[in-house]
Write an enzyme that holds these catalytic residues in place. Structure first.
Site, PDB file in Angstrom:
ATOM      1  CD  GLU A 426      49.781  61.361  30.114  1.00 25.53           C
ATOM      2  OE1 GLU A 426      50.542  61.060  29.154  1.00 25.53           O
ATOM      3  OE2 GLU A 426      49.501  60.572  31.040  1.00 25.53           O
ATOM      4  CG  ASN A 484      52.548  62.678  26.690  1.00 30.78           C
ATOM      5  OD1 ASN A 484      53.332  62.168  27.484  1.00 30.78           O
ATOM      6  ND2 ASN A 484      51.228  62.603  26.846  1.00 30.78           N
ATOM      7  CD  GLU A 516      53.709  62.670  31.066  1.00 34.23           C
ATOM      8  OE1 GLU A 516      53.331  61.584  30.584  1.00 34.23           O
ATOM      9  OE2 GLU A 516      53.022  63.346  31.872  1.00 34.23           O
ATOM     10  CG  ASP A 546      55.203  58.746  30.195  1.00 30.88           C
ATOM     11  OD1 ASP A 546      54.858  58.192  31.254  1.00 30.88           O
ATOM     12  OD2 ASP A 546      54.527  58.688  29.139  1.00 30.88           O
ATOM     13  CD  GLU A 601      52.657  56.094  33.147  1.00 30.87           C
ATOM     14  OE1 GLU A 601      51.895  56.846  32.514  1.00 30.87           O
ATOM     15  OE2 GLU A 601      53.825  55.858  32.796  1.00 30.87           O
TER      16      GLU A 601
END
Length: 648
Positions: A426, A484, A516, A546, A601
């Site tokens: 990520e 993201n 994401e 997420d 996560e």
């Protein structure tokens, strides 16, 4: 014709002209409302004019008449009654006792005048057999009562007169006084002056009505300028003005400024309607006002936002009330019982604070920060003030830093815990300035609140694509990198196409980019998100959601939108309680049943890895394997993809 005769004949015309010119020049907006004593004053003027005219008819007869005696008596009473009405306009805001005392002379004078009618010998005045006028021993009372009320008018007028607006108000008083004195003394001291003097007195006194009506209008305007209409509380500007006054008197350090808003008050309006919502606000401020001292302040900034300035020794009492206030009332036959709590920011005013606006701003800043971090009550401290100062500075520096490319991409690996192999990463933004990294917690919230997040999302996408392109050029095969994107980007109907254009610009394979998007923000409905995800799939990209499980519409989201990966919120991984494990297990099984990959996560411990593996979640992201890595370190990880079995 003598000067006196001319003056008597045209007195009323001259006076009306003066009134007109005065009105045009000084008081153009004074006639907004005409009520009460002012209307009574006009009625008295009309009656005095009519009775004077009829009395003149009887005066022309050769013999006296009881009607002339009665009409003259009423006119003598109406003249001071007119001035008395003006006096009542002046002292209308005084108590009933004072008004009663000022009316006693008129009552006594009226009694004398009516007693005078049936007496054979004149007490005040009489008419002879040939209908000529004669005075009695108490005739001086007809002038005395006028002089008395004139004197009272002058006294109260000057006591209440506001000369701050210039000479207009003073000129009003002086013109009225001049006309009334001239009218009273005219017949005695100006040869030939007669006729309309009574009417002129009535008209002259209207100056005072006009003047004080204008004063009332100004008072109302000042009230509107300084108060909030629905509650009658001071507005923010008036509150700041009072704080400035406290500072000038060196008393401000004894007080604390409190900024607060009502928690979820919109639900009250939604449930009961705006009218009941306004009633709740009115009752609420009434309760708060009941616990404040006379030298403390309660003001309304607008909506459900308020400012209070209280003595520091009384601060705890106010905070206890703000924590929970029960509002009860009956409206339209319905009983209402509503409990209200508030988010509060407190600033204890310091000795050197001389600016009311800065005092309110400090309390407001504490309130805003507290709401952001979830506090009910937040005190402005030197540490918080310094942090907010840094935040303000960062807010101005972020656009410049983006232009200078000070923001860099760090990569946190995603690892298949069954094989211990790197399987993705990520991209996370970091701010490198002068050789040091500024913690994300200092600038990420600023990006979110200053509408800079959308720019940062594309900034990161470009940098990630550039890094992937560089690794490919070196002969490396990077894993899929997730980037993201905030839901705020969904206002862009061409968002998917714009993302695709950036990826194509850097010639990066689409399989290496995953988009994401967080589940926790709700700026846009699910239908808009669904359209965006469908567009990305058509273009060949994978999409992850997420913080799954942290929002209020998780299942609806899965039903409506097809994701490739669910990133399970860290909160479900941290806790090992039976209930959390049951929910975690259900989420993993649900995702597997609908063909969606799961990723956990925030994993930091070996026990968490083992638990997740046993539940069927293999992909792990967290400190157990790696922290976010700079480009160079992650490049080495791409080369050596396998983690040790005892990585933790």
């Amino acid at each position: 014709m003598t000067f006196g005769e001319l003056l008597g004949r045209y007195y009323t015309f001259i006076f009306v002209l003066v009134i007109l010119l005065y009105t045009i020049y000084f008081n153009r907006k004074m006639y907004s409302r005409v009520k009460g004593h002012f209307l009574a004053l006009l009625v008295c003027v009309v009656l005095e004019t009519v009775f004077s005219a009829v009395e003149e008819y009887f005066a022309a007869l050769p013999e006296p008449s009881i009607w002339r005696m009665l009409l003259s008596t009423v006119c003598y009473i109406l003249r001071p009654a007119i001035i008395y009405q003006m006096l009542l306009i002046i002292i209308r805001d005084e108590g009933k006792k004072k008004k009663l005392l000022t009316g006693l002379p008129l009552f006594a004078f009226s009694l004398i005048m009516f007693i005078n009618i049936p007496l054979a010998s004149p007490l005040v005045f009489s008419y002879t057999e040939v209908n000529t006028f004669g005075t009695g021993p108490l005739f001086f009372t007809t002038y005395g009562i006028l002089v008395l009320y004139l004197a009272l008018i002058l006294v109260f007028a000057f006591l209440k007169c506001d000369l701050s607006d210039g000479a207009g108000e003073l000129l009003t008083v002086l013109i009225g006084v001049a006309f009334i004195i001239l009218n009273i003394a005219g017949e005695r001291f100006i040869h030939g002056f007669s006729g309309n003097s009574e009417n002129a007195t009535a008209l002259a006194v209207l100056i005072y009505a006009v003047y004080f009506k204008s004063v009332e209008d100004r008072r109302e305007r000042k009230i509107l300028e300084t108060t909030e209409k629905k509650t009658g509380l001071l507005n923010e500007n008036a509150c700041i003005t009072k704080l400035d006054e406290l500072a000038r008197l060196s008393k401000a350090e004894e007080y604390a400024a409190v900024f607060f808003d009502l928690e979820r008050f919109g639900l009250v309006n939604d449930r009961y309607g705006m009218e009941i919502g306004n009633r709740v606000i009115t009752e609420y401020v009434g309760i708060l006002g009941g616990i404040l001292r006379q030298d403390e302040i309660l003001a309304r900034q607008g909506g459900d936002r308020f400012i209070a300035v209280v003595l520091q020794r009384n601060l705890d009492v106010l905070l206890a009330q703000l924590a929970s206030t029960r509002v009860r009332f009956t409206e339209g036959g319905t009983d209402y019982d509503i409990t209200i709590s508030a988010h509060v920011g407190v600033y204890r005013i310091e000795k050197d604070d001389l600016n009311g606006e800065e005092i309110v701003s400090n309390a407001h800043s504490a309130h805003s920060y507290g709401k952001k971090v979830g506090n009910k009550v937040t005190y402005m401290s030197p540490e918080l003030k310094a942090a907010l100062k840094d935040e303000k500075q960062y807010a101005s520096e972020i656009p410049v830093a983006m232009a200078k490319e000070e923001f860099v991409a760090y990569y946190q690996p995603k690892v298949n815990s069954r094989t211990n192999m790197l399987c993705g990463a990520e991209a996370l933004v970091r701010w490198a300035r002068n050789g040091q990294l500024i913690p994300p917690g200092k600038f990420i919230p600023i990006l979110e609140t200053r509408d800079l997040m959308c720019d940062m999302d594309f900034y990161m996408l470009r940098h990630v694509c550039a890094d992937i392109a560089a690794w490919i050029e070196k002969g490396l095969v990077p894993p899929t990198i997730s980037v993201n994107f905030s839901r705020r980007n969904l206002s862009n109907t061409q968002l998917a196409a714009d993302i695709d254009a950036v990826v194509k610009e850097y010639h990066v394979p689409k399989k290496m980019i995953e988009i994401e998007i967080t589940e926790t923000t709700d700026e846009f409905p699910i239908s808009v998100l669904k359209a965006f995800v469908d567009d990305l799939h058509r273009l060949g990209y994978k999409v992850a959601v997420d913080d799954f499980g942290s929002g209020s519409s998780s299942l609806s989201l899965l039903r409506e939108v097809t994701f490739d990966t669910l990133k399970i919120d860290k909160g479900f991984v941290d806790r090992a309680y039976a209930k959390d494990l049951a929910i975690l297990s259900s989420m993993i099984k649900l995702a597997d049943a609908i063909g969606v990959e799961t990723l956990a996560e925030g994993v930091e411990q070996k026990e968490q890895v083992d638990t997740l593996l046993s539940l069927g979640c293999e992909i792990i992201q967290g400190y157990y394997y790696d922290r976010p890595l700079p480009k160079e370190s992650f490049e080495r990880r791409i080369i050596s993809r396998r983690y040790k079995d005892d990585q933790g």
